[in-house]
Design a protein around this motif. Structure first.
Motif, PDB file in Angstrom:
ATOM      1  N   SER A   1      51.324 -22.206 -70.843  1.00  0.00           N
ATOM      2  CA  SER A   1      51.409 -23.641 -71.076  1.00  0.00           C
ATOM      3  C   SER A   1      52.725 -24.172 -70.529  1.00  0.00           C
TER       4      SER A   1
ATOM      5  N   SER B   1      42.494 -21.209 -81.286  1.00  0.00           N
ATOM      6  CA  SER B   1      43.276 -22.201 -82.031  1.00  0.00           C
ATOM      7  C   SER B   1      44.593 -22.531 -81.341  1.00  0.00           C
TER       8      SER B   1
ATOM      9  N   LYS C   1      46.560 -24.072 -78.545  1.00  0.00           N
ATOM     10  CA  LYS C   1      46.301 -25.097 -77.542  1.00  0.00           C
ATOM     11  C   LYS C   1      47.116 -24.780 -76.289  1.00  0.00           C
TER      12      LYS C   1
END
Length: 205
Positions: A145, A192, A194
């Motif tokens: 991310s 769960s 993200k």
């Protein structure tokens, strides 16, 4: 192999199959960092209720497992028996000489049994003979991310400190192997988080 091992037919569409298309060099590098190798494993097991499980999928195999050294044209089959434990059959599964040897062996076998019949069969299968196992597993994955600090925080919140993991600050990603738990529980935990990219692969130890 499942039909031969357990005496009842397993149909191809009953076998959960996953290929190596999604395996990347990043997966190979992380596997090596975890002292593992990625192998395409066909697996079948007879359960206590008489049903069987059957699957083909890429797995992380520990370098301590002899299957991790099976490379090139070589194949291996590991059979676990009640009294024998693990027994491995290992040899070349491709190439002109192994193929020629197998063909000649079949021709000789046919010639030797010209006036007799050899039977190799098993009982018909049924729709509920192959089941999805309900047992604890470990999962490998890596997550990435742009919001790396948030990703690290979410990862530490979701997984215990015992989860085997590698943080790559440069690529802003975390590779990990989970503790043992039921597969559906682990999938929920991974989903769960993200992140922009989530990859999940079964592991074998």
């Amino acid at each position: 192999m499942a039909s031969l091992a357990f005496g009842k037919h397993v149909y191809p569409d009953q076998v959960k199959t996953e290929g190596i298309t999604d395996i990347t060099l990043t997966d190979v590098e992380y596997a090596d960092s975890f002292d593992c190798a990625i192998k395409l494993i066909g697996s079948t097991k007879k359960c206590d209720n008489g049903k069987v499980t059957a699957s083909v999928k890429p797995m992380l195999v520990s370098r301590n497992n002899i299957l991790s050294d099976v490379d090139g044209v070589f194949n291996a089959v590991v059979v676990t028996g009640d009294a024998t434990g693990d027994v491995m059959f290992y040899g070349k599964g491709a190439g002109k000489m192994p193929t020629a040897s197998a063909v000649v062996a079949d021709v000789i076998d046919c010639a030797k049994h010209l006036n007799t019949r050899k039977y190799l069969d098993w009982a018909d299968g049924d729709s509920d003979y192959v089941i999805t196992p309900n047992e604890k597993v470990r999962l490998y994955g890596y997550i990435q991310s742009e919001d790396y600090n948030s990703l690290c925080s979410q990862f530490e919140t979701t997984f215990s400190n015992n989860t085997w993991h590698i943080k790559n600050d440069f690529k802003k990603e975390i590779a990990f192997i989970t503790d043992e738990d039921f597969e559906d529980v682990l999938i929920k935990k991974i989903n769960s988080i993200k992140a922009e990219k989530i990859k999940v692969m079964h592991t074998l130890f």
